[in-house]
Design a protein around this motif. Structure first.
Motif, PDB file in Angstrom:
ATOM      1  N   THR A  19       0.845  -1.194   0.000  1.00 57.35           N
ATOM      2  CA  THR A  19       0.000   0.000   0.000  1.00 57.35           C
ATOM      3  C   THR A  19       0.880   1.243   0.000  1.00 57.35           C
ATOM      4  O   THR A  19       1.697   1.433   0.904  1.00 57.35           O
ATOM      5  N   GLY A  20       0.716   2.094  -1.003  1.00 63.30           N
ATOM      6  CA  GLY A  20       1.567   3.266  -1.140  1.00 63.30           C
ATOM      7  C   GLY A  20       1.373   4.280  -0.034  1.00 63.30           C
ATOM      8  O   GLY A  20       0.321   4.348   0.609  1.00 63.30           O
ATOM      9  N   LEU A  21       2.404   5.083   0.186  1.00 61.49           N
ATOM     10  CA  LEU A  21       2.320   6.146   1.183  1.00 61.49           C
ATOM     11  C   LEU A  21       1.334   7.220   0.754  1.00 61.49           C
ATOM     12  O   LEU A  21       1.178   7.508  -0.431  1.00 61.49           O
ATOM     13  N   SER A  22       0.702   7.850   1.713  1.00 64.63           N
ATOM     14  CA  SER A  22      -0.217   8.957   1.461  1.00 64.63           C
ATOM     15  C   SER A  22       0.570  10.239   1.188  1.00 64.63           C
ATOM     16  O   SER A  22       1.797  10.296   1.336  1.00 64.63           O
ATOM     17  N   ARG A  23      -0.158  11.265   0.823  1.00 63.69           N
ATOM     18  CA  ARG A  23       0.461  12.573   0.561  1.00 63.69           C
ATOM     19  C   ARG A  23       1.250  13.055   1.775  1.00 63.69           C
ATOM     20  O   ARG A  23       2.400  13.509   1.651  1.00 63.69           O
ATOM     21  N   GLU A  24       0.647  12.972   2.961  1.00 66.34           N
ATOM     22  CA  GLU A  24       1.309  13.437   4.176  1.00 66.34           C
ATOM     23  C   GLU A  24       2.529  12.583   4.491  1.00 66.34           C
ATOM     24  O   GLU A  24       3.565  13.100   4.940  1.00 66.34           O
ATOM     25  N   GLU A  73      -3.315   6.035 -10.848  1.00 61.39           N
ATOM     26  CA  GLU A  73      -2.884   4.643 -11.014  1.00 61.39           C
ATOM     27  C   GLU A  73      -2.306   4.391 -12.408  1.00 61.39           C
ATOM     28  O   GLU A  73      -2.742   3.501 -13.129  1.00 61.39           O
ATOM     29  N   PRO A  74      -1.292   5.148 -12.818  1.00 62.23           N
ATOM     30  CA  PRO A  74      -0.690   4.936 -14.138  1.00 62.23           C
ATOM     31  C   PRO A  74       0.121   3.651 -14.168  1.00 62.23           C
ATOM     32  O   PRO A  74       0.590   3.158 -13.138  1.00 62.23           O
ATOM     33  N   LEU A 106       4.134   4.740  -5.009  1.00 58.38           N
ATOM     34  CA  LEU A 106       3.670   3.952  -6.157  1.00 58.38           C
ATOM     35  C   LEU A 106       4.438   2.637  -6.207  1.00 58.38           C
ATOM     36  O   LEU A 106       5.242   2.386  -7.108  1.00 58.38           O
ATOM     37  N   PRO A 107       4.197   1.749  -5.234  1.00 53.30           N
ATOM     38  CA  PRO A 107       5.061   0.561  -5.092  1.00 53.30           C
ATOM     39  C   PRO A 107       5.010  -0.418  -6.253  1.00 53.30           C
ATOM     40  O   PRO A 107       5.973  -1.160  -6.464  1.00 53.30           O
ATOM     41  N   LYS A 108       3.934  -0.425  -7.030  1.00 48.49           N
ATOM     42  CA  LYS A 108       3.771  -1.442  -8.076  1.00 48.49           C
ATOM     43  C   LYS A 108       3.856  -0.866  -9.493  1.00 48.49           C
ATOM     44  O   LYS A 108       3.557  -1.556 -10.465  1.00 48.49           O
ATOM     45  N   THR A 109       4.269   0.388  -9.607  1.00 50.50           N
ATOM     46  CA  THR A 109       4.276   1.099 -10.881  1.00 50.50           C
ATOM     47  C   THR A 109       5.657   1.057 -11.523  1.00 50.50           C
ATOM     48  O   THR A 109       6.669   1.040 -10.827  1.00 50.50           O
TER      49      THR A 109
END
Length: 335
Positions: free
Chosen positions: A21-26, A231-232, A270-273
């Motif tokens: 799960t990617g990090l949030s903006r904060e 989600e590119p 974006l761990p999977k991008t």
């Protein structure tokens, strides 16, 4: 600051590395505030995330400009704008030259070839030339074909999908809140609309931007969050290479440590991008930085030259990947 840095890397290991799960903006902002003495640890975490969720393969791509210069838009970083006094002059590439460029790209080991045009959006003549170019390339070269032709209508999206375009690149360039400082002749929302149509048509979405255009760290974190919500399939990370004659021509080059921190932060968002090294990495990072970036979250590179600036020789990047024991992605496979 030390306590925050320890906490955010612990969070990254639990949330991103273990769960994907990617990090949030904060949370990205916390990463961007990490001090230099935690950079190596940060890069190691980002590399572990990349290896866990993407694997060791690296996607290699070449790009070529079908139409260079004379663009009516005022993107402040771009020497191809016809509104600025830059040394770039308008030119078009013929089909035989396009095919030869695709052949040379394939010889480098690349699996992706991107046809780029400096336009607001394609007219009928340009789309016809793209269609002819794609057909000619397919008759000579086995390679995936991507396009970057500016903003599209629904009909143009459908035409490109019908041509078998594998992936469409259209960069958001920067955070939504900072975009008016970078471009005034069109809006962030117009770019977003093109990307949504591309995704709905079944093409892969390639969308990134340029770091170091005067944006704040808060806006850099905002940009990472914007991309995560899109989600590119691929995010190209460029670093500003100030071009003479453009409004951003006098900006300072981003410090290498700041650029590497951003690479890692975008990987953790974006761990999977597919996260691709693109323009400006040579002037910003140099050879050592390129190595650190590939060991800090990057899993794709553009080889050779860019649209109006020189890149590293393809052989240097390929030798580096070999040294790091990172296989080049095979044609037709997915990361």
């Amino acid at each position: 600051m030390t306590q925050v840095s320890t906490d955010i890397l612990a969070v990254a290991r639990e949330q991103v590395l273990a769960e994907g799960t990617g990090l949030s903006r904060e949370q990205v902002l916390d990463v961007l505030h990490l001090p230099d003495d935690r950079l190596e640890e940060l890069l190691a975490v980002a590399h572990e995330v990349r290896m866990t969720w993407c694997g060791p393969e690296v996607e290699v791509e070449g790009i070529v400009s079908l139409k260079t210069g004379g663009c009516p838009e005022d993107c402040h970083f771009c020497s191809q704008s016809g509104l600025f006094e830059s040394p770039v002059r308008a030119a078009r590439l013929d089909i035989p030259s396009l095919v030869e460029a695709a052949k040379q790209t394939a010889k480098s080991g690349a699996t992706e070839f991107c046809i780029v045009a400096a336009v607001r959006g394609p007219d009928d003549r340009l789309l016809a030339q793209v269609a002819a170019g794609i057909e000619a390339i397919r008759n000579e070269v086995e390679i995936d074909i991507a396009c970057s032709l500016g903003m599209l209508t629904q009909d143009q999206v459908d035409q490109l999908a019908g041509m078998g375009v594998h992936r469409y690149n259209h960069n958001l360039e920067t955070a939504r809140s900072y975009f008016p400082n970078v471009v005034t002749t069109h809006t962030w929302e117009e770019r977003w609309g093109t990307l949504r149509m591309v995704r709905d048509a079944g093409m892969e979405v390639c969308c990134g931007g340029i770091l170091g255009m005067g944006e704040s760290l808060e806006q850099r974190a905002e940009f990472a969050a914007d991309l995560a919500s899109l989600e590119p399939d691929e995010v190209p990370l460029n670093f500003l290479n100030p071009r003479p004659g453009t409004p951003f021509g006098d900006l300072e080059v981003l410090p290498a440590s700041e650029a590497l921190r951003a690479v890692a932060a975008f990987r953790l968002a974006l761990p999977k991008t597919i996260l691709r090294f693109a323009g400006g990495r040579e002037i910003t990072l140099g050879d050592l930085g390129a190595r650190k970036g590939i060991l800090g979250g990057i899993n794709a590179v553009i080889v050779g030259n860019y649209l109006t600036t020189l890149g590293r020789p393809a052989e240097q990047d390929l030798d580096l990947l070999d040294t790091l024991s990172m296989p080049i992605k095979a044609l037709g496979s997915t990361i």
